[in-house]
Design a protein around this motif. Structure first.
Motif: not given
Length: 220
Positions: A210, A214, A218
């Protein structure tokens, strides 16, 4: 952002527990804890501490120790998926470990190719276990790291690559200082907080995926 490259610790990071500590708790005579505390407080170098701890153990216990670790070590949740993610995103992944070949390599078999694993070696030919150090410090490091993670970063990464360090302990601190992104847990979080090193905490490798999605890739 420049192309990322990942340097990931093994003990306590890929595995849920520190395997050297687990071996000492199970097999070492009294005295090993004092050595461990000296390493953690940076009173003695990592190389000296690990050598001293393993010299407490007879080489004849090799099979028993190996079997114990292979049966008890647990790979942290999401690691398999994390490795698949790095492949899919074509992000180079290196395991840089202060652990020892006789348990690091079997635990990672089928997950990470051997040529991407850098760890310490072992010699069982003497009465006591001897640790060998194929990845010692270069001229820029004088910490007697054992498996010197900053040296490996300088050797394996280009200057323009975005360096990601994933780790949990004192052995990852010098590498974290060289990183563009630190993903940390446990003792390394404490040290990063003390030294104002920016980092993202994690519990499982699903968290790591994750964070990478992020902040690093991305579009993934």
């Amino acid at each position: 952002m420049n192309k990322p490259i990942i340097f990931c610790d093994f003990d306590g990071t890929i595995t849920n527990t520190d395997n050297i500590i687990a071996i000492m708790r199970k097999f070492a005579p009294l005295g090993w804890e004092e050595i461990k505390d000296q390493v953690l407080s940076q009173a003695i170098p990592i190389q000296e501490g690990v050598s001293k701890m393993f010299s407490l153990l007879p080489s004849a216990m090799r099979e028993e120790i190996t079997e114990y670790i292979l049966n008890h070590a647990e790979i942290r949740n999401g690691f398999k998926e994390f490795v698949a993610f790095t492949k899919e995103q074509e992000i180079p992944l290196y395991i840089v470990s202060g652990g020892i070949d006789f348990f690091v390599e079997p635990l990672l078999e089928g997950l990470v190719p051997k040529e991407q694993i850098y760890c310490n070696k072992s010699d069982f030919s003497n009465e006591r276990i001897t640790i060998l150090w194929p990845h010692t410090c270069d001229e820029e490091c004088n910490n007697e790291c054992g498996c010197c993670k900053p040296t490996l970063i300088r050797k394996l990464a280009n200057q323009d690559q975005f360096k990601i360090v994933i780790g949990d302990s004192i052995t990852d601190l010098e590498a974290a200082k060289l990183a563009d992104k630190v993903i940390a847990r446990d003792f390394l979080v404490e040290k990063c907080n003390q030294l104002d090193i920016e980092h993202s905490p994690f519990h499982s490798f699903f968290d790591v995926i994750d964070i990478l999605k992020k902040e690093v890739v991305p579009s993934a």
